[in-house]
Design a protein around this motif. Structure first.
Motif, PDB file in Angstrom:
ATOM      1  N   HIS A 190       0.810  -1.222   0.000  1.00 39.92           N
ATOM      2  CA  HIS A 190       0.000   0.000   0.000  1.00 39.92           C
ATOM      3  C   HIS A 190       0.839   1.265   0.000  1.00 39.92           C
ATOM      4  O   HIS A 190       0.303   2.356  -0.235  1.00 39.92           O
ATOM      5  CB  HIS A 190      -0.937   0.011   1.212  1.00 39.92           C
ATOM      6  N   LEU A 191       2.138   1.134   0.243  1.00 40.39           N
ATOM      7  CA  LEU A 191       2.994   2.318   0.226  1.00 40.39           C
ATOM      8  C   LEU A 191       3.050   2.949  -1.158  1.00 40.39           C
ATOM      9  O   LEU A 191       3.364   4.133  -1.296  1.00 40.39           O
ATOM     10  CB  LEU A 191       4.413   1.955   0.682  1.00 40.39           C
ATOM     11  N   ARG A 192       2.720   2.164  -2.182  1.00 40.71           N
ATOM     12  CA  ARG A 192       2.741   2.678  -3.554  1.00 40.71           C
ATOM     13  C   ARG A 192       1.429   3.363  -3.934  1.00 40.71           C
ATOM     14  O   ARG A 192       1.335   3.964  -5.002  1.00 40.71           O
ATOM     15  CB  ARG A 192       3.024   1.539  -4.541  1.00 40.71           C
ATOM     16  N   VAL A 193       0.419   3.248  -3.070  1.00 39.12           N
ATOM     17  CA  VAL A 193      -0.871   3.879  -3.353  1.00 39.12           C
ATOM     18  C   VAL A 193      -0.765   5.368  -3.049  1.00 39.12           C
ATOM     19  O   VAL A 193      -0.389   5.760  -1.946  1.00 39.12           O
ATOM     20  CB  VAL A 193      -1.987   3.246  -2.513  1.00 39.12           C
ATOM     21  N   PRO A 194      -1.064   6.240  -4.007  1.00 37.03           N
ATOM     22  CA  PRO A 194      -0.863   7.683  -3.814  1.00 37.03           C
ATOM     23  C   PRO A 194      -1.524   8.244  -2.560  1.00 37.03           C
ATOM     24  O   PRO A 194      -0.904   9.005  -1.824  1.00 37.03           O
ATOM     25  CB  PRO A 194      -1.471   8.286  -5.089  1.00 37.03           C
ATOM     26  N   ALA A 195      -2.775   7.876  -2.287  1.00 40.76           N
ATOM     27  CA  ALA A 195      -3.461   8.435  -1.121  1.00 40.76           C
ATOM     28  C   ALA A 195      -2.767   8.040   0.173  1.00 40.76           C
ATOM     29  O   ALA A 195      -2.625   8.856   1.096  1.00 40.76           O
ATOM     30  CB  ALA A 195      -4.923   7.975  -1.093  1.00 40.76           C
ATOM     31  N   THR A 196      -2.314   6.801   0.255  1.00 38.17           N
ATOM     32  CA  THR A 196      -1.592   6.350   1.442  1.00 38.17           C
ATOM     33  C   THR A 196      -0.298   7.117   1.610  1.00 38.17           C
ATOM     34  O   THR A 196       0.042   7.573   2.714  1.00 38.17           O
ATOM     35  CB  THR A 196      -1.283   4.842   1.343  1.00 38.17           C
ATOM     36  N   ALA A 197       0.445   7.259   0.526  1.00 43.22           N
ATOM     37  CA  ALA A 197       1.726   7.959   0.581  1.00 43.22           C
ATOM     38  C   ALA A 197       1.553   9.411   1.020  1.00 43.22           C
ATOM     39  O   ALA A 197       2.338   9.942   1.824  1.00 43.22           O
ATOM     40  CB  ALA A 197       2.414   7.891  -0.779  1.00 43.22           C
ATOM     41  N   VAL A 198       0.499  10.065   0.532  1.00 43.39           N
ATOM     42  CA  VAL A 198       0.257  11.465   0.890  1.00 43.39           C
ATOM     43  C   VAL A 198      -0.060  11.598   2.378  1.00 43.39           C
ATOM     44  O   VAL A 198       0.475  12.468   3.071  1.00 43.39           O
ATOM     45  CB  VAL A 198      -0.890  12.039   0.033  1.00 43.39           C
ATOM     46  N   VAL A 199      -0.936  10.727   2.893  1.00 48.93           N
ATOM     47  CA  VAL A 199      -1.297  10.799   4.311  1.00 48.93           C
ATOM     48  C   VAL A 199      -0.076  10.524   5.187  1.00 48.93           C
ATOM     49  O   VAL A 199       0.141  11.196   6.199  1.00 48.93           O
ATOM     50  CB  VAL A 199      -2.442   9.816   4.634  1.00 48.93           C
ATOM     51  N   LEU A 200       0.752   9.557   4.789  1.00 47.05           N
ATOM     52  CA  LEU A 200       1.965   9.262   5.554  1.00 47.05           C
ATOM     53  C   LEU A 200       2.902  10.470   5.571  1.00 47.05           C
ATOM     54  O   LEU A 200       3.506  10.788   6.611  1.00 47.05           O
ATOM     55  CB  LEU A 200       2.686   8.050   4.963  1.00 47.05           C
ATOM     56  N   GLU A 201       3.036  11.150   4.454  1.00 45.68           N
ATOM     57  CA  GLU A 201       3.904  12.328   4.407  1.00 45.68           C
ATOM     58  C   GLU A 201       3.400  13.429   5.330  1.00 45.68           C
ATOM     59  O   GLU A 201       4.190  14.098   6.007  1.00 45.68           O
ATOM     60  CB  GLU A 201       4.009  12.844   2.966  1.00 45.68           C
ATOM     61  N   GLU A 202       2.104  13.630   5.381  1.00 45.25           N
ATOM     62  CA  GLU A 202       1.546  14.653   6.262  1.00 45.25           C
ATOM     63  C   GLU A 202       1.714  14.267   7.734  1.00 45.25           C
ATOM     64  O   GLU A 202       1.976  15.121   8.587  1.00 45.25           O
ATOM     65  CB  GLU A 202       0.070  14.891   5.947  1.00 45.25           C
TER      66      GLU A 202
END
Length: 301
Positions: A278-290
């Motif tokens: 799931h780390l490659r899923v854009p929405a997941t990556a964005v939330v993790l960055e925030e």
């Protein structure tokens, strides 16, 4: 190779005790159940049931398969939930599971950034303490988990999860404002050996007991609660003192409570976790960055 549909039907036959009862439960006809069990036996290469009067009972091979059926169906359900989660994440909805003090601090800051920069992403917030929060992630009940561990404590992270370190959170002691030690900048645990204590969640309590043992005393734990606000109220009322993470100080509500750094310094490690794929899923990556940005703004405070 076994057909998952046959395993499900087999499990229901075992649970209900007969083909006819399994057929009623599953909405099948009895001949359909019988045909599926014959196909399953052909795949197994051995009979799974034998007649016992008017009923049936499992053969030795059937008993063996029955022991595995729950695990097989559980794994299939978890896989279906994770695949469903993967598809859903593409639509921009992310489920985040966090422990209470993270929900009250890191989550609001990260969500404010997310709303400003990525208004199309929606977040559902769940609350659980570790290790249950990690188990919920594996079961597909959430997409990101924020959890913590203490030095020397076995993390017990399932191998399918990726860990993203976020923050080192020092421990503090909460004292009634009029307590003699409240005038100090830092307080040694051993100086509080004679106090009554209020303990928190099981993982925090285990670390607290270990720290007290290292300091040479066994604490008198008078109350136990997972609710940070209840802990503060009890300390304010003079019922006891408590060791709490520094994150809690940012929403300290009682003027009659004072937080002081614990000596020797103890820090818990806060990390985010997600299914590796799931780390490659854009929405997941964005939330993790925030979330990482919110944590970086607090690290060292």
């Amino acid at each position: 190779m076994f057909d998952s549909r046959h395993i499900k039907t087999f499990h229901e036959v075992v649970r209900t005790g007969s083909y006819s009862a399994a057929a009623r439960s599953l909405g099948y006809t009895q001949p359909a159940v019988s045909q599926q069990m014959k196909a399953l036996e052909r795949g197994a290469g051995t009979p799974l049931f034998t007649r016992a009067g008017r009923g049936i009972r499992l053969t030795e091979a059937g008993e063996m398969l029955s022991r595995h059926a729950d695990a097989i169906l559980g794994s299939l359900t978890a896989a279906q939930q994770q695949m469903s989660a993967f598809t859903r994440l593409r639509t921009g909805r992310v489920r985040v599971c966090a422990f209470p003090s993270a929900s009250a601090t890191l989550i609001p800051e990260a969500m404010a950034r997310l709303a400003a920069d990525h208004p199309g992403i929606r977040v559902d917030l769940l609350e659980s303490e570790p290790p249950e929060s990690l188990h919920r992630l594996v079961r597909g009940e959430c997409d990101i988990t924020i959890a913590f561990t203490y030095p020397g404590m076995r993390a017990d992270v399932p191998e399918e999860l990726a860990e993203i370190p976020m923050l080192e959170d020092p421990l503090t002691v909460l004292l009634p404002t009029g307590h003699p030690l409240a005038r100090r900048r830092a307080v040694r645990l051993v100086d509080l050996a004679d106090e009554r204590w209020i303990a928190g969640c099981p993982r925090c309590r285990t670390n607290f007991l270990h720290a007290c043992a290292e300091a040479g005393f066994e604490p008198d734990i008078a109350f136990t609660t997972d609710d940070n606000l209840v802990v503060q109220s009890m300390v304010a009322a003079g019922i006891g003192v408590a060791v709490m993470p520094a994150l809690v100080l940012s929403f300290l509500c009682h003027q009659k409570v004072t937080g002081r750094v614990v000596e020797p310094h103890i820090r818990r490690r806060i990390s985010a976790y997600a299914i590796r794929e799931h780390l490659r899923v854009p929405a997941t990556a964005v939330v993790l960055e925030e979330l990482k940005a919110a944590a970086a703004a607090r690290d060292g405070c």
